[in-house]
Write a protein that holds these residues in place. Sequence first.
Motif, mmCIF file in Angstrom:
data_model
loop_
_atom_site.group_PDB
_atom_site.id
_atom_site.type_symbol
_atom_site.label_atom_id
_atom_site.label_comp_id
_atom_site.label_asym_id
_atom_site.label_seq_id
_atom_site.Cartn_x
_atom_site.Cartn_y
_atom_site.Cartn_z
ATOM 1 N N GLU A 6 0.840 -1.193 0.000
ATOM 2 C CA GLU A 6 0.000 0.000 0.000
ATOM 3 C C GLU A 6 0.879 1.249 0.000
ATOM 4 O O GLU A 6 1.832 1.346 0.771
ATOM 5 N N SER A 126 -16.392 -2.106 12.470
ATOM 6 C CA SER A 126 -15.376 -2.567 11.523
ATOM 7 C C SER A 126 -14.046 -1.873 11.773
ATOM 8 O O SER A 126 -14.009 -0.710 12.183
ATOM 9 N N ARG A 128 -11.804 -2.163 9.109
ATOM 10 C CA ARG A 128 -11.344 -1.982 7.728
ATOM 11 C C ARG A 128 -11.900 -0.684 7.162
ATOM 12 O O ARG A 128 -13.045 -0.305 7.416
ATOM 13 N N ALA A 198 -6.001 0.949 1.848
ATOM 14 C CA ALA A 198 -7.037 -0.083 1.703
ATOM 15 C C ALA A 198 -6.782 -0.988 0.504
ATOM 16 O O ALA A 198 -7.714 -1.555 -0.062
ATOM 17 N N GLU A 201 -8.715 -4.432 -0.229
ATOM 18 C CA GLU A 201 -9.976 -4.540 0.506
ATOM 19 C C GLU A 201 -11.144 -4.676 -0.469
ATOM 20 O O GLU A 201 -11.189 -3.978 -1.490
ATOM 21 N N ARG A 204 -13.029 -1.513 -2.369
ATOM 22 C CA ARG A 204 -12.129 -0.358 -2.433
ATOM 23 C C ARG A 204 -12.332 0.449 -3.704
ATOM 24 O O ARG A 204 -12.413 1.688 -3.659
ATOM 25 N N THR A 520 -11.141 -10.753 2.187
ATOM 26 C CA THR A 520 -10.126 -9.976 1.462
ATOM 27 C C THR A 520 -9.581 -10.761 0.290
ATOM 28 O O THR A 520 -9.329 -11.949 0.403
#
Length: 520
Positions: A6, A126, A128, A198, A201, A204, A520
Amino acid sequence: MNAPAEPLAPLKATLANLPGWAALALAFAAGLLSALGFEPVGSIAGPVLGSALLLLLLAARSTRIAFGLGLAFGFGNFLVGLTWIATAFTYQSQMPVWLGWVAVAGLSLFLALYPAFAALAARRLSTRLVPLTLYFAALFLLTEILRGALFSGFAWNPLGAGWLQLSGVAQLAALIGANGLSALAILAGGSLAALLGARGEPGRLGLVLVFPLLLLIGIAVPRIQKPLPAATGPELLLVQPGTEISDKHVEGGLQRSVEDAVRQTRAALATGAPPAAVIWPEATVEFPLEEDPQLRALLVEGFAPGTLLLTGGVAVERAANGELQGARNSLYALDSTGKILARYDKAHLVPGGEYLPLRWLAEPLGLSRLVPGDLDFWPGPGPVTWHLPGLPAIAPNICYEIIFPGAIVDHGDRPEMILTVSNDAWFGASGPPQHHAQARLRAIEEGLPVVRVTPTGISGVIGPRGELLETTARHQPATLRVRAPAPLAATPFAQLGLAAPGLFALLLLALGAWIARRKT
């Protein structure tokens, strides 16, 4: 094959390892940044960037600090947006002026509880970023609705007000209301955060596309909208006397302010055809009109038959023995003979301004009302529609009432325009343009034009899409001859009220739950 690293991984690690006080300071800075969406700046960049920073902090930090992050964010946001309250304290002599800044800080801290609870609940649901953004946007929306309802309500400055900069996005208030626009600001912030982080994810890509999609809507929609027809309604004469609060609070000031309004009106009436109505601001006349027919006759002296005077005034309530018991902040409709055709009493009063909450406790502590006088104002019954001769059907509103979504129109008797009279001379440099922006949001929500009159500005006409059609300069006398445009068909918000943003919040919660269950 491993997913690419990332771009935001180092930043996420940094945010996760910050001392608690530093994380709270960043959240406070995010709140300050988000307040740039309010007038007089009015830039949507502030709420979007502020929301992005807060969401990154929430995703990087533990649940234990989530409430504090939301509280710090809200405190910074409200602290900037409510500075006009301190200005109001300079116009009274019952309390020390410095208490105004205590009031700003105290109210900001209390209001910050709403985003604090939204942040805590979203972080519990969450960890995430993608579902966290959806949850926080939905919960923030719901707490904004509660902010406008609990403890008499204080709906000032919704976070989504910055979208007025992009008229196309602002039009979505007709569907999801101003509270829904606040959720869109948070989704746009999450879009920027997801662009940098993210990676991998679920959902996303969809979240990343939210912000550019909103920008496209904001730019494109005004260019493809069918222009509204030219206004053909009756002519209205708006009178902005230029009277400051300090002008009224001197000996003879109340009488001179009425004389100024009369003088301006007569001069304007002499320069053109008789209008259907002359409109004066809130509390132009602070003498009991119903008890003084001679004063009423003087106010409309020289009016052509059929021309009405709509003026802010004060009604008094007396006991059977004639003793004064209370007062009402009212809007009167007088015909050309001085006869009262209608009276609307303000329903949503300002705590601490028009009445003193918990008076038994407040007075011993040295607290008082900002508005002079010992009598508390009494509230009226709520939204009504006036059907007056020669005028379109009118929804009268007085000052503070215009900030409450879904509560300004009698939806059982839909009007053709909203009339709001106000006295923004109390509100310093930032309060009047913020108040005006919220009137624009009500126009879009209801699909109705808004005619707005204040003693020092901003007065004028707002179209049913929130567009500025006629606007006066501030802090100077002015008169405007205007025609209100025709209304649009009842919008989804006009039909559903606060249920419309509520349904949008439920949709976001369901989408967040669906994405949170995906692997994921």
